[in-house]
Design a protein around this motif. Structure first.
Motif, PDB file in Angstrom:
ATOM      1  N   SER A   1       0.826  -1.215   0.000  1.00  0.00           N
ATOM      2  CA  SER A   1       0.000   0.000   0.000  1.00  0.00           C
ATOM      3  C   SER A   1       0.857   1.260   0.000  1.00  0.00           C
ATOM      4  O   SER A   1       0.562   2.231  -0.715  1.00  0.00           O
ATOM      5  CB  SER A   1      -0.950   0.000   1.193  1.00  0.00           C
ATOM      6  N   ALA A   2       1.935   1.253   0.779  1.00  0.00           N
ATOM      7  CA  ALA A   2       2.825   2.411   0.831  1.00  0.00           C
ATOM      8  C   ALA A   2       3.577   2.589  -0.483  1.00  0.00           C
ATOM      9  O   ALA A   2       3.746   3.714  -0.971  1.00  0.00           O
ATOM     10  CB  ALA A   2       3.810   2.260   1.977  1.00  0.00           C
ATOM     11  N   ALA A   3       4.016   1.483  -1.082  1.00  0.00           N
ATOM     12  CA  ALA A   3       4.713   1.561  -2.365  1.00  0.00           C
ATOM     13  C   ALA A   3       3.786   2.099  -3.453  1.00  0.00           C
ATOM     14  O   ALA A   3       4.184   2.955  -4.249  1.00  0.00           O
ATOM     15  CB  ALA A   3       5.248   0.185  -2.761  1.00  0.00           C
ATOM     16  N   ALA A   4       2.550   1.628  -3.485  1.00  0.00           N
ATOM     17  CA  ALA A   4       1.593   2.098  -4.492  1.00  0.00           C
ATOM     18  C   ALA A   4       1.297   3.589  -4.306  1.00  0.00           C
ATOM     19  O   ALA A   4       1.195   4.332  -5.290  1.00  0.00           O
ATOM     20  CB  ALA A   4       0.307   1.281  -4.416  1.00  0.00           C
ATOM     21  N   ALA A   5       1.171   4.030  -3.069  1.00  0.00           N
ATOM     22  CA  ALA A   5       0.929   5.455  -2.807  1.00  0.00           C
ATOM     23  C   ALA A   5       2.112   6.298  -3.258  1.00  0.00           C
ATOM     24  O   ALA A   5       1.933   7.380  -3.838  1.00  0.00           O
ATOM     25  CB  ALA A   5       0.645   5.672  -1.317  1.00  0.00           C
ATOM     26  N   TRP A   6       3.346   5.821  -3.007  1.00  0.00           N
ATOM     27  CA  TRP A   6       4.525   6.564  -3.448  1.00  0.00           C
ATOM     28  C   TRP A   6       4.590   6.621  -4.972  1.00  0.00           C
ATOM     29  O   TRP A   6       4.911   7.667  -5.553  1.00  0.00           O
ATOM     30  CB  TRP A   6       5.789   5.914  -2.884  1.00  0.00           C
ATOM     31  N   ILE A   7       4.298   5.513  -5.634  1.00  0.00           N
ATOM     32  CA  ILE A   7       4.317   5.466  -7.102  1.00  0.00           C
ATOM     33  C   ILE A   7       3.267   6.418  -7.674  1.00  0.00           C
ATOM     34  O   ILE A   7       3.524   7.155  -8.624  1.00  0.00           O
ATOM     35  CB  ILE A   7       4.095   4.025  -7.597  1.00  0.00           C
ATOM     36  N   ARG A   8       2.060   6.414  -7.094  1.00  0.00           N
ATOM     37  CA  ARG A   8       1.003   7.326  -7.550  1.00  0.00           C
ATOM     38  C   ARG A   8       1.430   8.770  -7.392  1.00  0.00           C
ATOM     39  O   ARG A   8       1.238   9.588  -8.279  1.00  0.00           O
ATOM     40  CB  ARG A   8      -0.285   7.071  -6.761  1.00  0.00           C
ATOM     41  N   ARG A   9       2.066   9.072  -6.284  1.00  0.00           N
ATOM     42  CA  ARG A   9       2.527  10.443  -6.042  1.00  0.00           C
ATOM     43  C   ARG A   9       3.600  10.847  -7.057  1.00  0.00           C
ATOM     44  O   ARG A   9       3.612  11.969  -7.553  1.00  0.00           O
ATOM     45  CB  ARG A   9       3.067  10.553  -4.618  1.00  0.00           C
ATOM     46  N   ALA A  10       4.523   9.921  -7.368  1.00  0.00           N
ATOM     47  CA  ALA A  10       5.566  10.213  -8.352  1.00  0.00           C
ATOM     48  C   ALA A  10       4.952  10.484  -9.727  1.00  0.00           C
ATOM     49  O   ALA A  10       5.394  11.393 -10.434  1.00  0.00           O
ATOM     50  CB  ALA A  10       6.558   9.060  -8.426  1.00  0.00           C
ATOM     51  N   LEU A  11       3.931   9.720 -10.105  1.00  0.00           N
ATOM     52  CA  LEU A  11       3.252   9.967 -11.393  1.00  0.00           C
ATOM     53  C   LEU A  11       2.506  11.305 -11.371  1.00  0.00           C
ATOM     54  O   LEU A  11       2.545  12.056 -12.351  1.00  0.00           O
ATOM     55  CB  LEU A  11       2.259   8.843 -11.687  1.00  0.00           C
TER      56      LEU A  11
ATOM     57  N   VAL B   1       0.255  -2.636  -9.865  1.00  0.00           N
ATOM     58  CA  VAL B   1       1.186  -2.907  -8.782  1.00  0.00           C
ATOM     59  C   VAL B   1       0.576  -3.985  -7.896  1.00  0.00           C
ATOM     60  O   VAL B   1      -0.493  -3.794  -7.315  1.00  0.00           O
ATOM     61  CB  VAL B   1       1.475  -1.634  -7.956  1.00  0.00           C
ATOM     62  N   GLY B   2       1.249  -5.127  -7.824  1.00  0.00           N
ATOM     63  CA  GLY B   2       0.776  -6.235  -7.015  1.00  0.00           C
ATOM     64  C   GLY B   2       1.812  -6.624  -5.992  1.00  0.00           C
ATOM     65  O   GLY B   2       3.006  -6.623  -6.274  1.00  0.00           O
ATOM     66  N   GLY B   3       1.342  -6.954  -4.796  1.00  0.00           N
ATOM     67  CA  GLY B   3       2.277  -7.347  -3.759  1.00  0.00           C
ATOM     68  C   GLY B   3       1.625  -8.168  -2.679  1.00  0.00           C
ATOM     69  O   GLY B   3       0.404  -8.218  -2.564  1.00  0.00           O
ATOM     70  N   TYR B   4       2.473  -8.797  -1.910  1.00  0.00           N
ATOM     71  CA  TYR B   4       2.013  -9.582  -0.761  1.00  0.00           C
ATOM     72  C   TYR B   4       2.519  -8.898   0.489  1.00  0.00           C
ATOM     73  O   TYR B   4       3.729  -8.709   0.665  1.00  0.00           O
ATOM     74  CB  TYR B   4       2.532 -11.021  -0.846  1.00  0.00           C
ATOM     75  N   ASP B   5       1.593  -8.500   1.362  1.00  0.00           N
ATOM     76  CA  ASP B   5       1.942  -7.819   2.603  1.00  0.00           C
ATOM     77  C   ASP B   5       2.325  -8.868   3.647  1.00  0.00           C
ATOM     78  O   ASP B   5       1.467  -9.624   4.121  1.00  0.00           O
ATOM     79  CB  ASP B   5       0.763  -6.985   3.085  1.00  0.00           C
TER      80      ASP B   5
ATOM     81  N   LEU C   1      -3.534  -5.539  -4.813  1.00  0.00           N
ATOM     82  CA  LEU C   1      -3.373  -5.163  -6.210  1.00  0.00           C
ATOM     83  C   LEU C   1      -3.872  -3.736  -6.388  1.00  0.00           C
ATOM     84  O   LEU C   1      -4.971  -3.397  -5.938  1.00  0.00           O
ATOM     85  CB  LEU C   1      -4.153  -6.121  -7.122  1.00  0.00           C
ATOM     86  N   TYR C   2      -3.057  -2.912  -7.071  1.00  0.00           N
ATOM     87  CA  TYR C   2      -3.407  -1.513  -7.293  1.00  0.00           C
ATOM     88  C   TYR C   2      -3.370  -1.202  -8.777  1.00  0.00           C
ATOM     89  O   TYR C   2      -2.420  -1.557  -9.473  1.00  0.00           O
ATOM     90  CB  TYR C   2      -2.434  -0.586  -6.536  1.00  0.00           C
ATOM     91  N   TRP C   3      -4.406  -0.521  -9.243  1.00  0.00           N
ATOM     92  CA  TRP C   3      -4.520  -0.070 -10.627  1.00  0.00           C
ATOM     93  C   TRP C   3      -4.163   1.408 -10.634  1.00  0.00           C
ATOM     94  O   TRP C   3      -4.771   2.208  -9.911  1.00  0.00           O
ATOM     95  CB  TRP C   3      -5.949  -0.285 -11.111  1.00  0.00           C
ATOM     96  N   ILE C   4      -3.161   1.792 -11.422  1.00  0.00           N
ATOM     97  CA  ILE C   4      -2.715   3.184 -11.500  1.00  0.00           C
ATOM     98  C   ILE C   4      -2.632   3.563 -12.969  1.00  0.00           C
ATOM     99  O   ILE C   4      -2.043   2.830 -13.767  1.00  0.00           O
ATOM    100  CB  ILE C   4      -1.333   3.376 -10.830  1.00  0.00           C
ATOM    101  N   ASP C   5      -3.212   4.704 -13.334  1.00  0.00           N
ATOM    102  CA  ASP C   5      -3.119   5.139 -14.733  1.00  0.00           C
ATOM    103  C   ASP C   5      -2.162   6.319 -14.867  1.00  0.00           C
ATOM    104  O   ASP C   5      -1.595   6.794 -13.882  1.00  0.00           O
ATOM    105  CB  ASP C   5      -4.496   5.456 -15.314  1.00  0.00           C
ATOM    106  N   PHE C   6      -1.988   6.794 -16.092  1.00  0.00           N
ATOM    107  CA  PHE C   6      -0.995   7.835 -16.373  1.00  0.00           C
ATOM    108  C   PHE C   6      -1.349   9.184 -15.769  1.00  0.00           C
ATOM    109  O   PHE C   6      -0.507  10.069 -15.700  1.00  0.00           O
ATOM    110  CB  PHE C   6      -0.774   7.963 -17.885  1.00  0.00           C
TER     111      PHE C   6
END
Length: 194
Positions: free
Chosen positions: A78-88, A104-108, A116-121
């Motif tokens: 969840s933290a990685a997906a939030a950071w990636i979304r912020r970078a985009l 972005v998929g991961g096992y906590d 699983l997180y769906w992020i668009d451009f």
């Protein structure tokens, strides 16, 4: 003509992406790995403009690795997906925005749950049980809506993925070809050969 899929199940996330690198109507190569391993329990499938995708994926991979080195523990999904979304989202407001769509998929390992997180451009992010990007999403999302089971075993998840790939091959005018499939679970990341 890029296509990527991701499916969650009981204790795992399956991430698949086609291996074709193309520009317009020309196929450049057929062995491109569009699923990046970010940490021992975190994957990211990317699609979009060729230069942007590779640059952004490497940027994300190195920054997540740097976080782990500095703090001695990896980011949770969840933290990685939030950071990636912020970078985009930050790049969207610059003079050189990235045109990248991500799964972005991961096992906590702390809560023992797959995510699983769906992020668009545009920097839009949502947590989903299944997802797809690209032209294959037009066919796969309805199939996954019907056949996805959050309690499914890995074998059942792979059957659903094969259904999606088969529909894309049958219905899409230009078939992507081969797919790279990776699974993340409590045991880490493994590549599966369909």
């Amino acid at each position: 003509m890029e296509t990527s899929f991701a499916i969650t199940g009981k204790g795992y996330v399956i991430v698949a992406a086609d291996t074709t690198a193309s520009r317009s109507i020309i196929k450049m190569k057929t062995d491109e790995d569009k699923v990046k391993t970010l940490s021992p329990h975190l994957l990211m499938a990317y699609s979009g403009e060729p230069g942007d995708t590779v640059h952004f994926a490497e940027y994300v991979e190195r920054n997540i690795r740097l976080y782990q080195i500095r703090n001695l523990y990896p980011l949770r999904p969840s933290a990685a997906a939030a950071w990636i979304r912020r970078a985009l989202a930050t790049s969207l407001r610059s003079r050189s925005p990235y045109s990248v769509n991500l799964l972005v998929g991961g096992y906590d390992t702390a809560s023992h749950d797959p995510h699983l997180y769906w992020i668009d451009f545009l920097g839009t992010m949502t947590e989903v049980p299944f997802a797809a990007h690209g032209y294959g999403a037009y066919f796969a999302l309805s199939l996954l809506d019907r056949y996805h089971d959050p309690e499914a075993s890995l074998e059942d998840g792979l059957i659903a993925l094969k259904r999606c790939i088969r529909q894309v091959e049958e219905r899409l005018v230009v078939t992507p070809g081969k797919y790279k499939v990776k699974v993340v679970s409590k045991d880490g990341i493994q590549e599966i050969d369909l």
